[in-house]
Design a protein around this motif. Structure first.
Motif, PDB file in Angstrom:
ATOM      1  N   TRP A 155       0.834  -1.197   0.000  1.00  0.00           N
ATOM      2  CA  TRP A 155       0.000   0.000   0.000  1.00  0.00           C
ATOM      3  C   TRP A 155       0.873   1.254   0.000  1.00  0.00           C
ATOM      4  O   TRP A 155       1.781   1.384   0.824  1.00  0.00           O
ATOM      5  CB  TRP A 155      -0.895   0.033   1.238  1.00  0.00           C
ATOM      6  CG  TRP A 155      -1.840  -1.111   1.420  1.00  0.00           C
ATOM      7  CD1 TRP A 155      -1.813  -2.032   2.434  1.00  0.00           C
ATOM      8  CD2 TRP A 155      -2.981  -1.440   0.616  1.00  0.00           C
ATOM      9  NE1 TRP A 155      -2.850  -2.917   2.303  1.00  0.00           N
ATOM     10  CE2 TRP A 155      -3.590  -2.578   1.202  1.00  0.00           C
ATOM     11  CE3 TRP A 155      -3.540  -0.893  -0.537  1.00  0.00           C
ATOM     12  CZ2 TRP A 155      -4.734  -3.181   0.671  1.00  0.00           C
ATOM     13  CZ3 TRP A 155      -4.674  -1.483  -1.071  1.00  0.00           C
ATOM     14  CH2 TRP A 155      -5.260  -2.605  -0.473  1.00  0.00           C
ATOM     15  N   PRO A 156       0.626   2.216  -0.863  1.00  0.00           N
ATOM     16  CA  PRO A 156       1.459   3.418  -0.894  1.00  0.00           C
ATOM     17  C   PRO A 156       1.213   4.362   0.287  1.00  0.00           C
ATOM     18  O   PRO A 156       2.078   5.162   0.628  1.00  0.00           O
ATOM     19  CB  PRO A 156       1.085   4.090  -2.222  1.00  0.00           C
ATOM     20  CG  PRO A 156      -0.274   3.569  -2.548  1.00  0.00           C
ATOM     21  CD  PRO A 156      -0.332   2.183  -1.994  1.00  0.00           C
ATOM     22  N   ARG A 198      -2.380  -0.192 -11.761  1.00  0.00           N
ATOM     23  CA  ARG A 198      -1.879  -1.295 -10.939  1.00  0.00           C
ATOM     24  C   ARG A 198      -1.362  -0.839  -9.574  1.00  0.00           C
ATOM     25  O   ARG A 198      -0.838  -1.647  -8.808  1.00  0.00           O
ATOM     26  CB  ARG A 198      -0.765  -2.038 -11.691  1.00  0.00           C
ATOM     27  CG  ARG A 198      -1.230  -2.747 -12.954  1.00  0.00           C
ATOM     28  CD  ARG A 198      -2.126  -3.937 -12.643  1.00  0.00           C
ATOM     29  NE  ARG A 198      -2.638  -4.551 -13.856  1.00  0.00           N
ATOM     30  CZ  ARG A 198      -2.060  -5.546 -14.504  1.00  0.00           C
ATOM     31  NH1 ARG A 198      -0.924  -6.054 -14.042  1.00  0.00           N
ATOM     32  NH2 ARG A 198      -2.598  -6.046 -15.592  1.00  0.00           N
ATOM     33  N   THR A 199      -1.517   0.431  -9.248  1.00  0.00           N
ATOM     34  CA  THR A 199      -1.131   0.916  -7.925  1.00  0.00           C
ATOM     35  C   THR A 199      -2.205   0.511  -6.905  1.00  0.00           C
ATOM     36  O   THR A 199      -3.385   0.806  -7.098  1.00  0.00           O
ATOM     37  CB  THR A 199      -0.987   2.445  -7.920  1.00  0.00           C
ATOM     38  OG1 THR A 199       0.021   2.826  -8.863  1.00  0.00           O
ATOM     39  CG2 THR A 199      -0.600   2.954  -6.531  1.00  0.00           C
ATOM     40  N   ASP A 217      -4.931   0.434  -4.184  1.00  0.00           N
ATOM     41  CA  ASP A 217      -5.820   1.494  -3.707  1.00  0.00           C
ATOM     42  C   ASP A 217      -6.723   0.923  -2.619  1.00  0.00           C
ATOM     43  O   ASP A 217      -7.611   0.127  -2.899  1.00  0.00           O
ATOM     44  CB  ASP A 217      -6.658   2.013  -4.876  1.00  0.00           C
ATOM     45  CG  ASP A 217      -7.651   3.090  -4.437  1.00  0.00           C
ATOM     46  OD1 ASP A 217      -7.642   3.484  -3.253  1.00  0.00           O
ATOM     47  OD2 ASP A 217      -8.469   3.504  -5.284  1.00  0.00           O
ATOM     48  N   PRO A 220       0.763   1.547 -15.187  1.00  0.00           N
ATOM     49  CA  PRO A 220       1.324   1.654 -13.834  1.00  0.00           C
ATOM     50  C   PRO A 220       0.350   2.280 -12.842  1.00  0.00           C
ATOM     51  O   PRO A 220       0.261   1.839 -11.687  1.00  0.00           O
ATOM     52  CB  PRO A 220       2.566   2.525 -14.039  1.00  0.00           C
ATOM     53  CG  PRO A 220       2.957   2.291 -15.464  1.00  0.00           C
ATOM     54  CD  PRO A 220       1.661   2.136 -16.203  1.00  0.00           C
ATOM     55  N   ALA A 221      -0.396   3.299 -13.259  1.00  0.00           N
ATOM     56  CA  ALA A 221      -1.333   3.953 -12.340  1.00  0.00           C
ATOM     57  C   ALA A 221      -2.448   3.001 -11.935  1.00  0.00           C
ATOM     58  O   ALA A 221      -2.844   2.941 -10.756  1.00  0.00           O
ATOM     59  CB  ALA A 221      -1.914   5.201 -12.997  1.00  0.00           C
ATOM     60  N   HIS A 252      -6.411  -3.489  -6.931  1.00  0.00           N
ATOM     61  CA  HIS A 252      -6.152  -2.526  -8.004  1.00  0.00           C
ATOM     62  C   HIS A 252      -6.901  -2.980  -9.255  1.00  0.00           C
ATOM     63  O   HIS A 252      -7.597  -4.005  -9.260  1.00  0.00           O
ATOM     64  CB  HIS A 252      -4.651  -2.364  -8.276  1.00  0.00           C
ATOM     65  CG  HIS A 252      -3.913  -3.656  -8.484  1.00  0.00           C
ATOM     66  ND1 HIS A 252      -2.568  -3.802  -8.313  1.00  0.00           N
ATOM     67  CD2 HIS A 252      -4.346  -4.891  -8.844  1.00  0.00           C
ATOM     68  CE1 HIS A 252      -2.204  -5.034  -8.559  1.00  0.00           C
ATOM     69  NE2 HIS A 252      -3.269  -5.723  -8.890  1.00  0.00           N
ATOM     70  N   THR A 254       5.785  -9.199 -10.631  1.00  0.00           N
ATOM     71  CA  THR A 254       5.571  -8.387 -11.829  1.00  0.00           C
ATOM     72  C   THR A 254       5.240  -9.295 -13.016  1.00  0.00           C
ATOM     73  O   THR A 254       5.508 -10.500 -12.993  1.00  0.00           O
ATOM     74  CB  THR A 254       6.813  -7.545 -12.183  1.00  0.00           C
ATOM     75  OG1 THR A 254       7.912  -8.426 -12.457  1.00  0.00           O
ATOM     76  CG2 THR A 254       7.157  -6.606 -11.044  1.00  0.00           C
TER      77      THR A 254
END
Length: 450
Positions: A23-24, A149-150, A152, A146-147, A140, A123
């Motif tokens: 998680w970012p 697959r971030t 959330d 890339p966005a 995701h 990956t």
């Protein structure tokens, strides 16, 4: 003397947790978990106890488990039609199994929560671009950017509300007349009816209708017989995403026990079944019936330790072992596992997952499975249990009600050059409705022999 801390829904956090998203923003995750913790439970403790009793009957050879549904549920596929078609397949397969083997069938769907998937590699390469591997819509999007697959955390809330919608429809269909045994003919989808499997199913449907009419003719009142007019379809998914599972645990007001209220039945996967890991710790503390996937590398000692960890009170129906060994390996690998668990005295329900160890990639890059491999693994599963004097208690399948072309073979022989016609799965290939019905007839024959 060491002090043993009481189990809590958060006990898993002190242990290694594999296959979790990166998680970012941890603060955002905490906020979503707090919101999930305030929402109503998806299922109830009494329902989980009823399922465990039914699975206990299967442990003793008096019932059979049919666990089936999507590989990975999609946020784009929550329509009433899609859910109805999935339910039709389960009802059809159940009717074939019950009629063919004269045994009750416990019906458990991979539904209303199967929004995450464990993956082999972190990956994958899509159109020449390396991206985080798709892990399910609760984490995701499957879009190849890339966005997208971030991870959330807000998607966990979307998973909850989609599960609510799915459960509402399931309960309406199964208790509101659609699953009435007098409607057995209506479960045959249009594209199945004209197939050999569909015609064979119609013969059984006619026999069931004749039996019901006979019972009425001799004066038996079927109006109040719940088992004819309603069915129980229990929900299940892999308890993989622990940030989603933890806040949906509730303490039962009547017993004081903890229950995972995201589904009636949860299982731990082959990649996360370490007895000392976070996922097993989580399942060890909830009172739901639980399962564990068992791959070909499992040793008898490892499996016995897992059984002791998940079913220390030796409760029938509490623990289901789902073997996924691969066609051609069952007769070698399964017997010592069965012997070791039997000698341990831990009661388990043995179930065959003939899908996951039989996946391969075609030269064109499509993941697929051969129907014959799926059937061969089930046949060997039954043979081993027959030789061991144990009950082959169920099958665990990835199926869909749609007319997809994802698995090779079956009665109508889907070929490799046809895979792209309707290849729609988010992750792994599924049996289509015709293949599912074909398999049900084959399994019913094996059940009769067992």
């Amino acid at each position: 003397m060491a002090v043993i801390e009481p189990w809590t829904p958060a006990s898993w956090r002190s242990l290694p947790a594999l296959q979790q998203p990166d998680w970012p923003d941890p603060t955002a995750v905490d906020a979503v978990r707090d919101r999930l913790g305030q929402l109503p439970p998806l299922v109830f403790a009494g329902e989980a106890r009823a399922l465990q009793r039914a699975l206990g009957e299967a442990v003793d050879g008096r019932a059979f488990l049919l666990q089936a549904g999507d590989c990975a549920e999609s946020f784009r596929d929550v329509s009433a039609v899609a859910i109805r078609e999935r339910l039709k397949v389960i009802l059809q397969m159940s009717a074939v199994l019950t009629y063919g083997a004269t045994l009750p069938v416990v019906k458990v769907g991979r539904i209303a929560g199967q929004f995450t998937k464990p993956r082999t590699a972190p990956t994958e390469v899509v159109d020449g671009v390396e991206l985080p591997t798709f892990r399910g819509h609760a984490i995701h999007s499957d879009e190849a950017t890339p966005a997208a697959r971030t991870p959330d955390p807000e998607r966990m809330l979307q998973a909850y509300y989609q599960a609510v919608s799915t459960l509402n429809l399931l309960r309406a269909f199964t208790k509101g007349g659609f699953a009435d045994l007098t409607q057995v003919h209506t479960w045959n989808q249009e594209f199945v009816t004209s197939s050999p499997e569909g015609r064979r199913y119609e013969v059984i449907a006619n026999e069931i209708g004749r039996a019901l009419r006979f019972m009425q003719a001799i004066g038996i009142d079927l109006g109040d017989e719940r088992s004819i007019h309603e069915v129980d379809i229990w929900t299940s998914h892999e308890a993989l995403l622990l940030d989603y599972e933890e806040p949906l645990v509730r303490r039962d007001s009547t017993t004081g026990d903890w229950y995972a209220c995201s589904a009636h039945f949860l299982w731990v996967g082959e990649r996360t079944r370490d007895p000392d890991g976070a996922h097993v710790e989580f399942l060890a503390g909830v009172e739901n019936p639980v399962g564990a996937k068992v791959g070909p590398e499992a040793t008898p000692d490892e499996l016995v330790a897992l059984c002791e960890r998940l079913n220390p009170r030796r409760l029938p129906g509490r623990l289901t072992l789902v073997t996924r060994l691969g066609a051609g390996r069952v007769r070698e690998v399964l017997p010592p596992l069965v012997d070791a668990v039997r000698e341990s005295g831990v009661p388990v329900l043995w179930v065959c997952d003939p899908m996951h160890a039989n996946t391969f990639v075609t030269p064109s890059g499509r993941k697929t499975r051969r129907f014959d491999d799926v059937l061969n693994e089930i046949e060997d599963f039954f043979a081993v249990h027959r030789a061991s004097g144990t009950w082959p208690g169920g099958v665990h399948l990835e199926v869909t009600g749609e007319d997809v072309t994802e698995c090779l073979g079956g009665a109508e022989d889907v070929r490799e050059d046809q895979l792209d016609n309707r290849y729609e799965t988010l992750c792994d290939p599924r049996l289509n409705a015709r293949q599912s019905l074909d398999l049900a007839f084959r399994v019913a024959e094996l059940m009769r022999a067992a």
